[in-house]
Design an enzyme around this catalytic site. Structure first.
Site, mmCIF file in Angstrom:
data_model
loop_
_atom_site.group_PDB
_atom_site.id
_atom_site.type_symbol
_atom_site.label_atom_id
_atom_site.label_comp_id
_atom_site.label_asym_id
_atom_site.label_seq_id
_atom_site.Cartn_x
_atom_site.Cartn_y
_atom_site.Cartn_z
ATOM 1 N N ASP A 298 20.313 14.280 5.424
ATOM 2 C CA ASP A 298 21.895 14.878 5.792
ATOM 3 C C ASP A 298 22.352 15.136 3.845
ATOM 4 O O ASP A 298 22.025 14.816 3.320
ATOM 5 C CB ASP A 298 22.584 14.122 6.649
ATOM 6 C CG ASP A 298 24.066 14.756 6.651
ATOM 7 O OD1 ASP A 298 24.587 15.919 6.445
ATOM 8 O OD2 ASP A 298 24.566 13.392 7.267
ATOM 9 N N ASP A 540 21.041 8.671 8.832
ATOM 10 C CA ASP A 540 21.576 7.057 8.712
ATOM 11 C C ASP A 540 22.920 6.198 10.279
ATOM 12 O O ASP A 540 23.361 5.442 9.971
ATOM 13 C CB ASP A 540 22.092 6.286 7.709
ATOM 14 C CG ASP A 540 23.026 7.290 7.246
ATOM 15 O OD1 ASP A 540 23.436 8.167 7.311
ATOM 16 O OD2 ASP A 540 23.970 6.934 5.695
ATOM 17 N N ASP A 544 21.479 10.553 13.927
ATOM 18 C CA ASP A 544 20.262 10.695 13.697
ATOM 19 C C ASP A 544 18.815 10.028 14.498
ATOM 20 O O ASP A 544 17.668 10.842 14.550
ATOM 21 C CB ASP A 544 20.260 10.752 12.498
ATOM 22 C CG ASP A 544 21.032 11.016 11.223
ATOM 23 O OD1 ASP A 544 21.070 12.259 11.581
ATOM 24 O OD2 ASP A 544 21.536 10.938 10.557
ATOM 25 N N ASN A 633 -24.154 -6.804 -0.262
ATOM 26 C CA ASN A 633 -23.617 -6.640 0.048
ATOM 27 C C ASN A 633 -22.075 -7.538 0.022
ATOM 28 O O ASN A 633 -20.980 -7.217 -0.602
ATOM 29 C CB ASN A 633 -23.034 -6.737 2.004
ATOM 30 C CG ASN A 633 -22.172 -5.763 2.393
ATOM 31 O OD1 ASN A 633 -21.714 -4.703 1.862
ATOM 32 N ND2 ASN A 633 -22.199 -6.519 3.535
ATOM 33 N N ASP A 637 -18.006 -6.934 -2.466
ATOM 34 C CA ASP A 637 -16.966 -6.750 -1.285
ATOM 35 C C ASP A 637 -16.180 -6.769 -2.432
ATOM 36 O O ASP A 637 -14.998 -6.694 -2.350
ATOM 37 C CB ASP A 637 -17.197 -7.645 -0.521
ATOM 38 C CG ASP A 637 -17.535 -7.306 0.703
ATOM 39 O OD1 ASP A 637 -17.918 -6.178 0.736
ATOM 40 O OD2 ASP A 637 -17.826 -7.969 1.516
#
Length: 789
Positions: A298, A540, A544, A633, A637
């Site tokens: 708007d 708002d 809407d 592994n 991380d």
């Protein structure tokens, strides 16, 4: 009838304590214990636990315990990160409060929606969310939008005599009412629906794309791991060793941390957005925010300052009139429905006026079909105020010069309402045969920085569409002032009469929509979506809500009506388009960092899998022990988690980013192949160059694999030459710290516990040269492959 006194404060507090807060969660609330257990219930981890138990049962206690010592901290790390992300979101959502007017001890007070209890008497007006299931005690011209429950887009008329039930999750479109709460929270109709939906794992498009990609990758990895297992059995290696090796490889190669990385990245993005006055109601909305290509807004409060002022009250001759101003004052002061900014402006202009005992006898509240409001006063005067054409339609005659004045003012960007009166013959309002009284002229100046904000959005590849209920002349004048193309305007009448295909074609050039009603705002969103746009809708107001729900990303502000905040996925603390632009950049940054992890990790994983398959063909022993794979592994991380806060190159933020599984697959193959080439070079050096023992071979490859994965993250995180794109401090520190740990492991007791041995300095130098060559080849592959992270 007498006004109900409602509950007492003591009664309400007792019921709240007994029944709990009035909350219906849109997502199942996971308990801490359930979230912890989830980290250890993936199929691969369960199988690995079983295999570890078998290892311990067959006497290999040390290896079994080492594997457990790596799996458990990995799961705890994932739990901590996801729990932290969840807490972040809960803290942010506390800033978004919806309040309710309830009658307690005979007086109307405001309470948070969570404190509404059964038996409360609630006062509802246009724009209010219905806070619980309730029956109507009394109402005036009440219209409710029940689309959240029924899917029916048209409002439903409600009254105490006919359809007297209101439901949580719906909202008031027009009119007002007093209602008594009959059910709250999870006991509401909406609460039961949510409970049913929570039995199904609902996914967003982003989550679905991530899951489909992960499943595709897991299938590829599963086939390769199965091949490796079969090869090891064919080479007559111990079945248990081969099983543990294959399963550990699966844990190391599948993107185990992907859900955690996504959660951490999105939560970090939500925190950064909150610092920029952007609050995220759903984490997955961040990715959608970054991908929008069209923003509908708007003009009031976004392009204009949002402070409407009444500048003139004109009679039918076009002259300033205190009489017309007084009529406007009575209409605004006596109406009991939703007070819009124009009513506020009228009351500000007439602050010194006095009602002198005049009261309202009857009222027809404003609605978006009539576009007017009528009040009947105690002295027998009916006053109607509203849009020019809608008020003129109620009049026996409209002076021709009034239309010319109205059109001239509108063309200059002024907002104009008409006012009409009649002498009432009964206590019933009849909007017909009225006398046209004059015009009310309002002004809402353009924001000084509106044009700059629009240019910023254009730089991000976002088209801005102005959608307003004002007439075409006002819309064109405002658009021209801020630099939005206005050669073609689509009106509400065109939306009603033109075919869908015609409208899809027209929105390719039109950027202004004028004189539209609430349902047409939703229609515009759908049309833009069908034209290939990812649509953000900024609104708002009551009108809407439907469009906010239909948009890919609904954006509202904390000062919006409750229904708009409820429908939006993102809430701004500042109604400013520049804030939207900042939010879009942060959304793109978050998605870019998530994609970095995915692409770099799977390419490294794919390369390692190919290397394992080849190594298994000619090596007389396992290239890495299961415990070594899991340790690798686990260690990787930490820098992976730091990627969520990494810097992103400016050119990556200039256009929307979407999931492209085919491009990710190409990336995986290209850079996985580069990784595998250097693994094979390392094998050659270790076997033919230094005649390494199996312990030295495993240690050297452990170090090389970890360091090349770290190098890949620093090199492939950017499409630029890596030295021109600086990583974040967190990523740089985490990478450097892990590199030092990996270099030190072969020389300390922790390394010895997983059978790592000291590496000669000359061999370390050789591995370092190989890693430098690996970095150089990745840079060449980036340049030739046109890689785009």
């Amino acid at each position: 009838m007498n006004r109900p006194i409602g509950l007492t404060a003591v009664e309400a507090a007792a019921r709240l304590s007994h029944d709990g807060p009035n909350i219906v969660s849109s997502e199942p609330r996971r308990q801490v214990l359930a979230a912890l257990i989830k980290q250890f219930t993936s199929p691969v981890v369960i199988i690995l636990f079983i295999a570890t138990a078998l290892a311990i049962a067959t006497g290999d206690v040390t290896d079994g315990l080492i594997i457990l010592a790596i799996i458990i901290p990995s799961g705890l790390l994932g739990f901590w990160q996801e729990h932290r992300a969840s807490n972040t979101m809960q803290e942010l959502l506390k800033q978004l409060k919806v309040s309710v007017d309830v009658v307690r001890d005979g007086a109307e007070i405001i309470v948070p929606i969570e404190e509404v209890v059964v038996g409360d008497v609630v006062s509802l007006r246009a724009g209010d969310v219905v806070p619980a299931d309730a029956h109507i005690i009394e109402s005036r011209r009440l219209m409710a939008d029940e689309s959240a429950l029924t899917g029916e887009s048209l409002p439903v008329e409600k009254s105490a005599d006919t359809d007297s039930l209101l439901y949580f999750g719906t909202h008031v479109v027009s009119g007002n009412a007093l209602v008594e709460v009959t059910a709250a929270g999870r006991n509401t109709k909406f609460g039961h629906l949510v409970a049913e939906m929570n039995q199904v794992d609902l996914e967003t498009n982003f989550e679905r794309g991530t899951r489909n990609f992960s499943m595709m990758l897991a299938r590829v990895m599963g086939v390769l791991v199965a091949i490796i297992f079969v090869i090891n059995i064919a080479l007559q290696r111990p079945i248990l060793d081969a099983l543990l090796f294959s399963l550990a490889l699966a844990v190391g190669l599948t993107p185990q941390m992907l859900p955690v990385i996504i959660s951490v990245s999105l939560a970090a993005g939500a925190r950064r957005m909150a610092e920029q006055d952007v609050l995220i109601k759903r984490l997955d909305a961040i990715e959608d925010f970054g991908s929008i290509t069209a923003l509908c807004t708007d003009k009031t409060g976004t392009l204009t300052v949002g402070s409407v002022a009444l500048v003139d009250a004109l009679d039918t001759s076009g002259a300033a009139s205190d009489g017309v101003l007084h009529l406007a004052f009575l209409n605004a002061a006596l109406q009991q429905g939703f007070q819009n900014p124009m009513d506020t402006a009228v009351l500000a202009k007439t602050a010194t006026f006095d009602l002198n005992g005049v009261t309202a006898v009857a009222e027809l509240p404003y609605d978006f079909e009539r576009r007017r409001i009528s009040v009947l006063t105690s002295d027998g005067v009916q006053i109607t105020k509203g849009a020019f054409d809608e008020v003129a339609a109620c009049c026996a005659e409209t002076p021709p010069q009034m239309r010319a004045v109205y059109e001239s003012l509108s063309s200059n960007g002024k907002r104009v309402l008409a006012i009409a009166t009649k002498r009432a013959v009964s206590q019933e309002i009849i909007e017909a045969e009225m006398t046209f009284g004059g015009l009310l002229v309002f002004e809402d100046p353009i924001k000084p920085d509106a044009a700059i904000a629009l240019a910023d959005l254009k730089e991000l590849g976002i088209d801005v569409y102005v959608i307003t209920g004002d007439n075409e002349r006002v819309a064109v004048a405002v658009a021209a002032e801020v630099g939005i193309p206005n050669e073609m305007v689509i009106t509400g009448e065109m939306l009603r009469n033109d075919s869908e295909q015609e409208l899809v074609d027209q929105v390719r050039t039109a950027r202004v929509f004028a004189a539209v009603d609430p349902l047409q705002k939703q229609q515009i969103v759908r049309i833009l979506q069908k034209s290939g746009q990812t649509v953000g809708f900024f609104g708002d107001g009551i009108n809407d809500a439907a469009a906010l729900k239909a948009a890919d990303v609904g954006i509202s502000v904390d000062t919006a009506v409750d229904v708009a905040k409820a429908a939006a996925a993102i809430v701004l603390l500042d109604k400013d388009l520049s804030v939207v632009a900042n939010g879009v950049r942060l959304g793109r940054r978050t998605f870019a960092n998530t994609l970095k992890y995915i692409k770099v990790t799977i390419s490294a994983n794919f390369g390692n899998t190919i290397s394992m398959a080849i190594a298994s063909l000619f090596l007389p022993f396992l290239p890495l022990l299961p415990s070594q794979i899991l340790l690798l592994n686990f260690l990787s991380d930490f820098p992976d988690l730091a990627i969520s806060g990494d810097n992103v190159d400016d050119h990556e933020l200039r256009s929307p980013r979407l999931w492209d599984v085919a491009e990710v697959r190409r990336f995986m193959i290209r850079f996985g192949a580069v990784s595998s080439v250097f693994d094979l070079l390392t094998f050659g050096v270790l076997i033919y160059g230094v005649d390494a023992s199996q312990e030295l071979f495993r240690t050297s490859w452990f170090v090389e694999s970890t360091l090349t994965e770290l190098a890949a993250m620093l090199v492939l995180r950017t499409t630029l030459p890596f030295w021109r794109s600086r990583p974040s401090r967190g990523l740089a520190v985490a990478t450097g710290a892990l590199a030092l740990i990996v270099f030190a492991l072969p020389f300390i007791a922790l390394g010895a516990s997983v059978q790592l041995v000291a590496i000669p300095m000359s061999l370390l130098g050789t591995l370092f040269v190989l890693i430098l060559a690996y970095v150089a080849l990745n840079e060449v592959a980036k340049a030739r492959g046109g890689t785009r992270n």
